[in-house]
Write a protein that holds these residues in place. Structure first.
Motif, PDB file in Angstrom:
ATOM      1  N   THR A 251       1.037  -1.721  -0.434  1.00 13.94           N
ATOM      2  CA  THR A 251      -0.231   0.259  -0.143  1.00 13.94           C
ATOM      3  C   THR A 251       0.876   0.929  -0.140  1.00 13.94           C
ATOM      4  O   THR A 251       0.575   2.187   0.096  1.00 13.94           O
ATOM      5  CB  THR A 251      -0.817  -0.180   0.984  1.00 13.94           C
ATOM      6  OG1 THR A 251      -0.175   0.509   2.636  1.00 13.94           O
ATOM      7  CG2 THR A 251      -1.703  -1.385   1.021  1.00 13.94           C
ATOM      8  N   VAL A 252       1.938   1.038   0.296  1.00 15.03           N
ATOM      9  CA  VAL A 252       2.931   2.080  -0.095  1.00 15.03           C
ATOM     10  C   VAL A 252       2.643   2.897  -0.732  1.00 15.03           C
ATOM     11  O   VAL A 252       2.619   4.428  -1.020  1.00 15.03           O
ATOM     12  CB  VAL A 252       4.347   2.197   0.645  1.00 15.03           C
ATOM     13  CG1 VAL A 252       5.357   3.482   0.817  1.00 15.03           C
ATOM     14  CG2 VAL A 252       4.518   1.168   2.433  1.00 15.03           C
ATOM     15  N   PRO A 253       2.825   2.253  -2.302  1.00 13.16           N
ATOM     16  CA  PRO A 253       2.901   2.830  -3.164  1.00 13.16           C
ATOM     17  C   PRO A 253       2.243   3.979  -3.190  1.00 13.16           C
ATOM     18  O   PRO A 253       1.798   5.531  -4.300  1.00 13.16           O
ATOM     19  CB  PRO A 253       3.411   1.645  -3.831  1.00 13.16           C
ATOM     20  CG  PRO A 253       3.966   1.011  -3.281  1.00 13.16           C
ATOM     21  CD  PRO A 253       3.368   1.286  -2.461  1.00 13.16           C
ATOM     22  N   ALA A 254       0.837   3.582  -2.961  1.00  7.73           N
ATOM     23  CA  ALA A 254      -0.737   4.785  -2.714  1.00  7.73           C
ATOM     24  C   ALA A 254      -0.701   5.845  -2.230  1.00  7.73           C
ATOM     25  O   ALA A 254      -1.700   6.418  -1.564  1.00  7.73           O
ATOM     26  CB  ALA A 254      -1.662   3.111  -3.224  1.00  7.73           C
ATOM     27  N   PRO A 364      -3.505   2.250  -7.704  1.00  8.55           N
ATOM     28  CA  PRO A 364      -2.829   1.606  -8.663  1.00  8.55           C
ATOM     29  C   PRO A 364      -2.693   0.171  -8.817  1.00  8.55           C
ATOM     30  O   PRO A 364      -2.549  -0.176  -9.957  1.00  8.55           O
ATOM     31  CB  PRO A 364      -1.063   1.805  -9.000  1.00  8.55           C
ATOM     32  CG  PRO A 364      -1.624   2.162  -7.211  1.00  8.55           C
ATOM     33  CD  PRO A 364      -2.658   2.518  -6.657  1.00  8.55           C
ATOM     34  N   VAL A 365      -3.840  -0.270  -7.836  1.00  8.12           N
ATOM     35  CA  VAL A 365      -3.580  -2.075  -8.070  1.00  8.12           C
ATOM     36  C   VAL A 365      -5.029  -2.126  -8.949  1.00  8.12           C
ATOM     37  O   VAL A 365      -6.252  -1.507  -8.376  1.00  8.12           O
ATOM     38  CB  VAL A 365      -4.438  -2.498  -6.367  1.00  8.12           C
ATOM     39  CG1 VAL A 365      -3.906  -4.175  -6.550  1.00  8.12           C
ATOM     40  CG2 VAL A 365      -2.776  -2.542  -5.655  1.00  8.12           C
ATOM     41  N   TYR A 371      -0.364  -4.319 -10.679  1.00 11.18           N
ATOM     42  CA  TYR A 371      -0.312  -3.057 -10.256  1.00 11.18           C
ATOM     43  C   TYR A 371      -0.275  -2.376 -11.142  1.00 11.18           C
ATOM     44  O   TYR A 371       0.242  -2.884 -12.967  1.00 11.18           O
ATOM     45  CB  TYR A 371       1.196  -2.532 -10.013  1.00 11.18           C
ATOM     46  CG  TYR A 371       1.443  -2.672  -8.745  1.00 11.18           C
ATOM     47  CD1 TYR A 371       0.963  -1.682  -7.782  1.00 11.18           C
ATOM     48  CD2 TYR A 371       2.448  -3.422  -7.432  1.00 11.18           C
ATOM     49  CE1 TYR A 371       1.067  -1.360  -5.979  1.00 11.18           C
ATOM     50  CE2 TYR A 371       2.497  -3.061  -6.437  1.00 11.18           C
ATOM     51  CZ  TYR A 371       1.285  -2.423  -5.624  1.00 11.18           C
ATOM     52  OH  TYR A 371       2.393  -2.633  -4.177  1.00 11.18           O
ATOM     53  N   VAL A 372      -0.990  -1.565 -12.189  1.00 12.57           N
ATOM     54  CA  VAL A 372      -0.550  -0.673 -13.440  1.00 12.57           C
ATOM     55  C   VAL A 372       0.335  -0.682 -14.039  1.00 12.57           C
ATOM     56  O   VAL A 372       1.556   0.015 -13.297  1.00 12.57           O
ATOM     57  CB  VAL A 372      -1.462   0.750 -13.443  1.00 12.57           C
ATOM     58  CG1 VAL A 372      -3.041   0.653 -13.084  1.00 12.57           C
ATOM     59  CG2 VAL A 372      -1.093   1.398 -12.379  1.00 12.57           C
ATOM     60  N   ASP A 373       0.820  -0.841 -14.782  1.00  9.58           N
ATOM     61  CA  ASP A 373       2.082  -0.499 -15.832  1.00  9.58           C
ATOM     62  C   ASP A 373       2.379   0.440 -15.666  1.00  9.58           C
ATOM     63  O   ASP A 373       3.976   0.660 -15.247  1.00  9.58           O
ATOM     64  CB  ASP A 373       1.344  -0.628 -17.653  1.00  9.58           C
ATOM     65  CG  ASP A 373       1.381  -2.645 -17.908  1.00  9.58           C
ATOM     66  OD1 ASP A 373       2.292  -3.602 -17.256  1.00  9.58           O
ATOM     67  OD2 ASP A 373       0.970  -3.019 -18.937  1.00  9.58           O
ATOM     68  N   SER A 374       1.623   1.550 -15.066  1.00  8.07           N
ATOM     69  CA  SER A 374       2.540   2.751 -15.250  1.00  8.07           C
ATOM     70  C   SER A 374       2.891   3.752 -14.060  1.00  8.07           C
ATOM     71  O   SER A 374       3.587   4.644 -13.882  1.00  8.07           O
ATOM     72  CB  SER A 374       1.421   3.929 -15.383  1.00  8.07           C
ATOM     73  OG  SER A 374       0.755   3.891 -15.099  1.00  8.07           O
ATOM     74  N   LEU A 375       2.926   2.531 -12.552  1.00  9.90           N
ATOM     75  CA  LEU A 375       2.689   2.619 -11.884  1.00  9.90           C
ATOM     76  C   LEU A 375       4.881   2.592 -12.105  1.00  9.90           C
ATOM     77  O   LEU A 375       5.190   1.740 -11.964  1.00  9.90           O
ATOM     78  CB  LEU A 375       2.522   2.031 -10.687  1.00  9.90           C
ATOM     79  CG  LEU A 375       3.132   1.656  -9.599  1.00  9.90           C
ATOM     80  CD1 LEU A 375       2.481   2.946  -8.613  1.00  9.90           C
ATOM     81  CD2 LEU A 375       2.820   0.356  -8.438  1.00  9.90           C
ATOM     82  N   ALA A 386       5.273  -8.601  -4.945  1.00  6.60           N
ATOM     83  CA  ALA A 386       6.369  -6.903  -5.226  1.00  6.60           C
ATOM     84  C   ALA A 386       6.563  -6.744  -3.972  1.00  6.60           C
ATOM     85  O   ALA A 386       7.755  -5.711  -3.489  1.00  6.60           O
ATOM     86  CB  ALA A 386       4.872  -6.258  -5.690  1.00  6.60           C
ATOM     87  N   ASN A 387       5.534  -7.429  -3.041  1.00  4.37           N
ATOM     88  CA  ASN A 387       5.957  -6.704  -1.009  1.00  4.37           C
ATOM     89  C   ASN A 387       7.408  -6.792  -0.682  1.00  4.37           C
ATOM     90  O   ASN A 387       7.971  -5.949  -0.342  1.00  4.37           O
ATOM     91  CB  ASN A 387       5.421  -7.990   0.143  1.00  4.37           C
ATOM     92  CG  ASN A 387       4.322  -7.604   0.266  1.00  4.37           C
ATOM     93  OD1 ASN A 387       3.811  -5.629  -0.139  1.00  4.37           O
ATOM     94  ND2 ASN A 387       3.052  -7.420   0.124  1.00  4.37           N
ATOM     95  N   PRO A 388       8.548  -7.786  -1.690  1.00  6.64           N
ATOM     96  CA  PRO A 388       9.310  -7.793  -0.606  1.00  6.64           C
ATOM     97  C   PRO A 388      10.901  -6.294  -1.733  1.00  6.64           C
ATOM     98  O   PRO A 388      11.522  -5.905  -1.718  1.00  6.64           O
ATOM     99  CB  PRO A 388      10.117  -8.922  -1.278  1.00  6.64           C
ATOM    100  CG  PRO A 388       9.075  -9.669  -1.841  1.00  6.64           C
ATOM    101  CD  PRO A 388       8.264  -9.114  -1.358  1.00  6.64           C
ATOM    102  N   GLN A 389      10.002  -6.496  -3.099  1.00  6.37           N
ATOM    103  CA  GLN A 389      10.888  -5.252  -4.024  1.00  6.37           C
ATOM    104  C   GLN A 389      10.293  -4.540  -3.399  1.00  6.37           C
ATOM    105  O   GLN A 389      11.538  -3.559  -3.541  1.00  6.37           O
ATOM    106  CB  GLN A 389      10.069  -5.652  -5.726  1.00  6.37           C
ATOM    107  CG  GLN A 389      10.917  -7.471  -6.039  1.00  6.37           C
ATOM    108  CD  GLN A 389      10.100  -7.008  -7.772  1.00  6.37           C
ATOM    109  OE1 GLN A 389      10.220  -6.125  -7.988  1.00  6.37           O
ATOM    110  NE2 GLN A 389       9.990  -7.904  -7.638  1.00  6.37           N
TER     111      GLN A 389
END
Length: 955
Positions: A251-254, A364-365, A371-375, A386-389
């Motif tokens: 959720t951090v990217p959002a 973005p989810v 996730y959308v490609d544009s993220l 994606a969590n570990p990344q």
């Protein structure tokens, strides 16, 4: 033996009144019950009952529809049995109580089953066709088992949510709510399952343990001067950041905001390289977790941080502080919450309250969890992968303060058992706090409705009230094929509903009523909109299945079904498991209040879940599942029904093979009691032989009075849904008053007096009244057995006990009767005490049996006055050959006498010195003194067919 055994008296056997009945000792329920079902079907019992009760006061139990998928389990059986007991008891009480069973047919489980069987690439219309066929097959299988349970209802005309008329009715229910102003479209976080590809209702979410990455993340300060001022500093001496803690790195990217509690105290901590903002009481635990040391250089109240901006650690955007009361200072946290409004309900509400528009919310989810490609950095990746990344990227930019895997309780889809998330999507909602046209909100109406509802058990009220008081808006839209459509047209430019929406919905409902839900999906908008069609999009969302079942009151209770009625769509009772406070009770309450202004029910009854004898949930892997089909095949449906009635349904209901075995033992007690009653009615014709109440012997009057009292208690217990009380009262009556007293006492009179004597006809009259009443008392519970008893009772009979009402032939003793209730209660207590003394003497081999004994009862004055009223007949009550009364001085126990638990009673048991009468087995002084019948006592000689007969007055 306690009385004469007619099988051992070949010489005098023809002179005895032997018990005889075709009512079998063994129930053989698995064999006989299906035969009885066929009989009921041939008799058309349900519709004959409706005709018989026509015009009576109506009682409506509206059936909560089970889902049309899979075989019924023990929970289904409990639910249907409890409903059947209530409906039958109401018909027994003279109400017109119909029962129309229903089924819930739409929704994801059936769609998922079809996809699993036929593949996911089906054309939508073909998928709906297969779903309809599958649901119909499941209904037929479930219906057979429900009928086998002995549940009587309109099985030829059940309601099914997939019936065209009901699908159309659901659309009309939605139209009513649209017209009332409660339906709106909005962006809001809803429970979302990636496997379902759809929003989930609250009832479709369960909690399981999940391992997650717990991370602490630093958000650098943007408004450094403001932060310094809050802490009373002229300037910040070094870089500063606020630290948040979360278990959802995805959720951090959002993230778009930060939340701090206005009443907490926050500290500015110098850790060497930078300053950190943390809740003061968590500073020590946070620094330990971060592996840092530090010093608090200033503190400030949370309310001072409102609006201060920090920078997102990964993207070029700001995260302002919004104050929020839901922030907590739990150990392991930091006292600051990161807010991603697209993925949290509190986050969404707070950000919207601070002016964030729908268009500004970062989401973005996608629906499949990717996730959308544009993220940047993580586009195109599944969020769990994606969590570990994300953790690694935060560490790379220097924002990761701590990272630790934890196991915690997390939301999962009850169907797929996979994690779900909150996800903001454009959905249709029923607004809880939107004022309707009358100015009142739906929440206000619903809470008022709860206050007017009768709850059984009472704790259900607080539970439902809490759920309604705190629930968010209801998301009613789903993105599926197999469901009732939301027949809206939205303007392509403005996104607004068509101004004639309610009118257009009625046109859609007419088409669905004729062709089913495919009519909407096939519809060309031009058919309804004409030239306007080019300006509008047709909505293809479907309704939440809780809306399906939750609106059945609108088109079933108000419709053409047998329990549709002029008083409006309001049932007397809804009955379901305790989980339905979140489900059917809940959705029905909201739709009823939105459409009609009140709940669709007057009362709610809640039952618990079934568990095994150790209180464990039923599980195939544990091997503790009790399948109702197997119980019916092995023991019979009546045993299952008796178990359901004998269990306190307000809590967990324990069932196992051993518990059912004990239930079968109780069943045999009731059956054997009934058999004794019927067997001793041999040769009795009620119209010819029954005696008026005031001509019956005192003991017989007492047992009829006892039955009348019991019937009053049973009627109240049924009325209040206390089936355990009915079970205990009936079982107690069979075991104590009948089996432990009355039936034993009258055996001698029944067998040995002349066939047409007052003594025998009095007892038979009492037995007749008792068995007539008993067959009806147990009919709602032991329906098959009650029918069997009913058809073996002598006299003119109705076709079925299920068509009968409570027996009206019971009479009661006058309050001033000389041998009234208190008198016989004393006698019964004395007899129980004497029975124990006789048993002790038998075990000591002092006597061979009770009729070989003579007893002396040492009694105080009060007890003497009572027992003396029976005269010589006291020996028949005590089942001994002789009873003598002797005075008892206070505190004395005469030599040879045994103390008893009764005050004022001591008992001496002695073997009778007299010879045994070969006809009645009583040991009497005159046996052997009669030349013509040397083996008989004088009483038996008088009771021979050519004798004058014996006169009994009391017992």
């Amino acid at each position: 033996m306690t009385t004469a055994d007619p099988q051992n008296m070949s010489d005098y056997k023809p002179t005895l009144n032997l018990p005889e009945t075709d009512f079998p000792m063994r129930g053989m329920l698995p064999k006989r019950e299906p035969e009885r079902l066929a009989q009921w079907q041939q008799q058309d019992i349900y519709h004959r009952l409706r005709e018989a009760r026509q015009g009576r006061e109506l009682f409506v139990l509206h059936d909560g529809p089970p889902y049309a998928n899979g075989s019924i389990h023990i929970g289904h059986a409990v639910n249907k049995i409890l409903k059947d007991i209530i409906v039958k008891s109401k018909n027994l009480a003279g109400f017109d109580a119909p029962y129309v069973p229903g089924w819930d047919c739409h929704g994801l489980p059936i769609e998922h089953k079809v996809e699993t069987t036929h593949g996911k690439q089906l054309e939508p219309e073909r998928a709906r066709e297969l779903c309809r066929e599958y649901a119909a097959e499941q209904i037929q299988e479930q219906l057979k088992d429900f009928v086998r349970l002995g549940v009587v209802g309109d099985w030829d005309n059940p309601y099914r949510s997939m019936d065209y008329a009901n699908e159309a009715g659901e659309i009309r229910a939605l139209a009513d709510m649209v017209e009332a102003g409660y339906v709106f479209k909005g962006l809001k976080p809803v429970n979302w399952c990636f496997d379902c590809g759809s929003a989930l209702a609250e009832a479709e979410v369960e909690y399981q343990d999940k391992q997650s990455d717990a991370i602490d993340v630093a958000f650098p300060i943007e408004d450094a001067d403001r932060l310094a001022a809050v802490f009373g500093l002229e300037a910040l001496p070094k870089p500063a950041a606020v630290v948040i803690w979360t278990t959802t790195p995805w959720t951090v990217p959002a993230n778009q905001a930060l939340n701090m509690h206005p009443e907490f105290t926050y500290a500015l901590v110098d850790t060497g390289e930078r300053l950190l903002v943390l809740a003061e009481e968590l500073v020590e635990s946070c620094l330990e977790r971060f592996g840092l040391s530090g010093e608090v250089i200033a503190t400030a109240r949370g309310e001072a941080f409102d609006g201060i901006r920090f920078r997102h650690p990964l993207y070029e955007r700001l995260s302002p502080v919004y104050l929020a009361d839901y922030v907590e200072c739990e150990v392991g946290s930091t006292g600051i919450v990161h807010s991603a409004p697209a993925y949290g309900v509190d986050d969404f509400v707070t950000c919207r309250a601070h002016g964030m528009t729908f268009d500004e919310i970062e989401s973005p989810v996608q629906g499949n969890g990717v996730y959308v490609d544009s993220l940047p950095f993580f586009g195109g990746q599944m969020i769990w992968k994606a969590n570990p990344q994300i953790v690694a990227k935060l560490e790379e930019v220097g924002a990761l303060m701590a990272h630790k895997p934890i196991t915690h309780s997390y939301m999962h889809c009850w169907r797929h058992k996979t994690p779900v998330i909150y996800r903001a999507t454009a959905q249709w909602f029923v607004g809880m706090d939107v004022a309707g046209k009358d100015g009142r909100t739906l929440r206000e109406r619903a809470l008022e409705g709860i206050e007017a509802t009768r709850f059984t058990p009472a704790w259900g009220k607080a539970r439902l009230h809490s759920m309604i008081a705190n629930r968010p808006d209801w998301c009613i839209s789903r993105q599926r094929n197999w469901g009732v459509p939301i027949p809206f047209f939205l303007h392509k430019a403005s996104g607004e509903l068509h101004p004639r929406t309610v009118e257009l919905m009625e046109e859609a409902a007419k088409r669905v009523e004729a062709e089913g839900i495919d009519a909407w999906f096939r519809l060309d908008p031009a058919e309804l909109l004409g030239e306007e069609a080019a300006d509008y999009d047709k909505v293809t969302d479907t309704l939440d299945v809780w809306f399906d079942s939750g609106t059945t009151h609108r088109h079933v209770l108000r419709g053409s079904h047998p329990h549709g009625h002029e008083s409006g769509p309001r049932a007397d009772l809804y009955l379901e498991g305790s989980d339905q406070h979140r489900g059917w009770f809940h959705s029905s309450l909201l739709t009823g209040c939105a459409i009609d202004g009140h709940p669709p029910y007057r009362g709610l009854l809640t039952h618990g879940f079934t568990v095994d004898a150790q209180g464990r949930k039923m599980s195939k892997s544990v091997g503790n599942v009790v399948a109702p089909q197997q119980v019916m095949d092995k023991l019979g449906a009546d045993i299952l029904r008796l178990w359901a009635a004998s269990t306190d349904y307000s809590g967990e209901m324990a069932v196992s093979d051993e518990i059912l075995k004990r239930t079968a033992d109780v069943y045999r007690r009731i059956r054997n009691t009934s058999r004794f009653l019927l067997a001793n009615l041999n040769g009795f014709e009620p119209q010819r032989d029954a005696l008026p109440f005031d001509e019956m012997l005192a003991l017989d009057q007492w047992v009829v009075d006892r039955a009348a009292q019991l019937q009053a208690r049973i009627e109240t217990a049924y009325e209040e849904y206390r089936f355990l009380d009915v079970y205990q009262q009936v079982h107690g009556f069979c075991a104590r008053e009948l089996g432990g007293f009355y039936l034993d006492v009258i055996k001698d009179r029944q067998y040995t007096t002349q066939a047409d004597s007052v003594a025998r006809r009095s007892a038979q009259t009492a037995l007749y009244h008792v068995v007539e009443a008993l067959s009806r008392w147990v009919a709602p519970i032991l329906s098959f057995t009650a029918e069997e008893i009913h058809e073996h009772i002598p006299g003119t009979r109705g076709d079925s006990v299920l068509l009968e009402e409570y027996y009206t032939g019971l009479e009661t003793l006058a309050d001033d009767a000389e041998m009234g209730r208190d008198f016989w209660e004393q006698v019964l207590n004395v007899k129980q005490a004497v029975n124990k003394c006789l048993e002790d003497a038998r075990n000591a081999k002092a006597i061979k049996g009770s009729l070989a004994a003579e007893v002396t009862l040492y009694v105080d004055d009060a007890l003497h006055a009572t027992l003396a009223k029976l005269g010589d007949e006291l020996r028949f009550v005590m089942l001994t050959s002789e009873v003598r009364l002797a005075p008892l001085a206070e505190g004395e126990t005469p030599e040879g006498a045994e103390a008893t638990e009764l005050e004022g009673l001591r008992v001496a048991v002695n073997e009778s010195p007299n010879q045994k009468c070969e006809r009645c087995w009583h040991h009497r002084e005159d046996v052997g003194s009669h030349a013509a019948h040397v083996d008989l006592c004088g009483r038996c000689i008088s009771n021979l067919p050519d004798g004058p007969g014996e006169t009994r007055h009391y017992a």
